[in-house]
Write an enzyme that holds these catalytic residues in place. Structure first.
Site, PDB file in Angstrom:
ATOM      1  N   GLU A 239       0.833  -1.218   0.000  1.00 53.73           N
ATOM      2  CA  GLU A 239       0.000   0.000   0.000  1.00 53.73           C
ATOM      3  C   GLU A 239       0.860   1.257   0.000  1.00 53.73           C
ATOM      4  OE1 GLU A 239      -1.519   1.765   3.461  1.00 53.73           O
ATOM      5  OE2 GLU A 239      -1.020   0.082   4.769  1.00 53.73           O
TER       6      GLU A 239
ATOM      7  N   VAL B   5      -5.319   0.235   3.007  1.00 53.85           N
ATOM      8  CA  VAL B   5      -5.447  -1.223   2.908  1.00 53.85           C
ATOM      9  C   VAL B   5      -6.657  -1.570   2.042  1.00 53.85           C
ATOM     10  CG1 VAL B   5      -5.999  -3.318   4.227  1.00 53.85           C
ATOM     11  CG2 VAL B   5      -4.253  -1.724   5.072  1.00 53.85           C
TER      12      VAL B   5
ATOM     13  N   SER C 121     -13.171   1.224  10.102  1.00 53.25           N
ATOM     14  CA  SER C 121     -12.425   1.354   8.846  1.00 53.25           C
ATOM     15  C   SER C 121     -13.052   0.531   7.730  1.00 53.25           C
ATOM     16  CB  SER C 121     -10.983   0.901   9.057  1.00 53.25           C
ATOM     17  OG  SER C 121     -10.289   0.942   7.841  1.00 53.25           O
TER      18      SER C 121
ATOM     19  N   LYS D 289      -3.531  -2.512  16.163  1.00 49.16           N
ATOM     20  CA  LYS D 289      -2.908  -1.753  17.245  1.00 49.16           C
ATOM     21  C   LYS D 289      -3.957  -1.236  18.209  1.00 49.16           C
ATOM     22  CE  LYS D 289      -0.963   0.985  14.272  1.00 49.16           C
ATOM     23  NZ  LYS D 289      -1.810   0.515  13.173  1.00 49.16           N
TER      24      LYS D 289
HETATM   25  N1  PSU Z   1      -2.024   1.545  10.445  1.00 49.52           N
HETATM   26  C1  PSU Z   1      -0.691   1.807  10.414  1.00 49.52           C
HETATM   27  N2  PSU Z   1      -0.176   2.557   9.415  1.00 49.52           N
HETATM   28  C2  PSU Z   1      -0.959   3.066   8.430  1.00 49.52           C
HETATM   29  C3  PSU Z   1      -2.362   2.758   8.450  1.00 49.52           C
HETATM   30  C4  PSU Z   1      -2.853   2.002   9.464  1.00 49.52           C
HETATM   31  O1  PSU Z   1       0.036   1.386  11.304  1.00 49.52           O
HETATM   32  O2  PSU Z   1      -0.451   3.753   7.534  1.00 49.52           O
HETATM   33  C5  PSU Z   1      -3.223   3.240   7.324  1.00 49.52           C
HETATM   34  C6  PSU Z   1      -3.531   2.079   6.379  1.00 49.52           C
HETATM   35  O3  PSU Z   1      -3.463   2.561   5.051  1.00 49.52           O
HETATM   36  C7  PSU Z   1      -4.956   1.718   6.726  1.00 49.52           C
HETATM   37  C8  PSU Z   1      -5.498   3.065   7.081  1.00 49.52           C
HETATM   38  O4  PSU Z   1      -5.672   1.117   5.675  1.00 49.52           O
HETATM   39  O5  PSU Z   1      -4.473   3.695   7.811  1.00 49.52           O
HETATM   40  C9  PSU Z   1      -6.780   2.966   7.889  1.00 49.52           C
HETATM   41  O6  PSU Z   1      -7.341   4.245   7.965  1.00 49.52           O
HETATM   42  P1  PSU Z   1      -8.863   4.402   8.414  1.00 49.52           P
HETATM   43  O7  PSU Z   1      -8.885   3.956   9.843  1.00 49.52           O
HETATM   44  O8  PSU Z   1      -9.132   5.870   8.236  1.00 49.52           O
HETATM   45  O9  PSU Z   1      -9.670   3.530   7.510  1.00 49.52           O
HETATM   46 MN    MN Z   2     -12.341   5.804   9.838  1.00 47.34          MN
END
Ligand code: PSU
Ligand code: MN
Length: 318
Positions: free
Chosen positions: A28, A109, A143, A162
């Site tokens: 990604e 992702v 997400s 995490k």
């Molecule tokens: N977790 C990490 N590093 C990242 C991300 C998540 O440790 O860069 C990024 C990934 O691209 C993941 C996104 O898909 O954050 C999720 O964001 P959201 O919660 O806004 O969907």
């Molecule tokens: Mn979100």
């Protein structure tokens, strides 16, 4: 073999590898543009591609550049993703918009999975997947990575979930969505910075061969979901839960105070945790991505082999 979707631009190397049934590992780009500071982000991206090659697979970093979804990037593309403020965070809902506008986008992702599947790539390596945010009962912040895992046939290798997220609710949601969650060599589901979360691993696996067999069984049966493979951070690089949890709690409190929500939440938290740990979390993040790249390449090789695409020459490095 799937013919890559005509709206995608593949590098010749990736196109040839897919045509010949060779192992390809997708990567990604949000992790580059919004997950780590410069220059560690571009160094990480280059080194991870190198690890995948060393193992005998072809890396394919994915992003949208000038409105075109690209599968496989050059050094200059990685540099642009690592530095340009014009690169937005693009999840699945944002893809068509950035394409129509001819803009640049770093794929999450969820959107990377979608583009990988459209290219015919079945393996994807990242650091951490998104999930159910703490307080989602009120905010509804879940997400799109989870809904994508339910509908797209790609195996995603991460270091678990995490604790900026609600790990228990994330696991419950993945169960509801019918996504197999595999713990690699562990009975305790990993928590990204830490090897253990206290939650049991839903399904344990112990070898790349076993994972490749699960991928084939899942998709031969026509099941739509991808797979989430959680690979614990190496012991030497982990930050134990008792040390990181307080820092995460502080970063979350500061985020609430600052009124940061939605797509900005994850990048803010990652950045703040790097500051609060004086760079230690960044070193751990880089180490776990590299560890995932090694496993992902081995899975891609075993999968390609099982699918019957690998020749004796291609297998010489395995
Ligand atoms: N977790 C990490 N590093 C990242 C991300 C998540 O440790 O860069 C990024 C990934 O691209 C993941 C996104 O898909 O954050 C999720 O964001 P959201 O919660 O806004 O969907
Ligand atoms: Mn979100």
């Amino acid at each position: 073999m799937t013919t890559p979707h005509p709206r995608l631009a593949l590098t010749e190397e990736v196109r040839d590898a897919l045509r010949d049934g060779l192992p390809v590992v997708s990567l990604e780009s949000t992790i580059i543009s919004h997950g780590m500071p410069y220059p560690q982000n571009v160094e990480m991206a280059t080194e991870v591609e190198g690890i995948i090659r060393e193992q005998g697979a072809v890396p394919a970093t994915i992003a949208v550049l000038r409105g075109t979804p690209r599968v496989g990037l050059e050094r200059a593309d990685l540099e642009l993703l690592a530095t340009s403020p014009e690169v937005g965070k693009v999840s699945v809902r944002d893809l068509a918009h950035v394409m129509a506008r001819g803009g640049h986008g770093a794929t999450t992702v969820a959107s990377t999975m979608r583009l990988a599947a459209l290219a015919g790539i079945r393996v994807f390596v990242t650091g951490g997947i998104g999930g159910v945010h703490r307080g989602a009962q009120q905010s509804f912040d879940i997400s799109a990575d989870l809904t994508e895992l339910a509908t797209t046939q790609v195996a995603v290798i991460s270091a678990g979930v995490k604790s900026i997220l609600d790990i228990g609710l994330t696991l419950e949601t993945l169960e509801t969505l019918g996504v197999p969650v595999l713990g690699y060599g562990t009975d305790d589901f990993p928590a990204f910075y830490s090897r253990v979360s206290g939650f049991p691993t839903p399904l344990r696996v112990d070898s790349p061969e076993e994972i490749a067999a699960i991928m084939r069984a899942q998709w031969d049966m026509g099941m739509t979901a991808g797979l989430s493979i959680a690979n614990p951070v190496p012991e030497a690089d982990e930050i134990p839960a008792e040390r990181i949890d307080g820092i995460i709690a502080r970063a979350l409190a500061e985020m609430t105070e600052a009124g940061i929500t939605g797509k900005d939440a994850t990048p803010y938290l990652l950045g703040r945790i790097v500051e609060l740990t004086a760079g230690e979390s960044l070193r751990t993040n880089i180490a776990l991505v590299k560890n995932n790249a090694r496993l992902g390449a081995r899975i891609a090789i075993r999968y390609a082999e099982a699918e019957g695409g690998l020749t004796a020459t291609a297998l010489k490095n395995v």
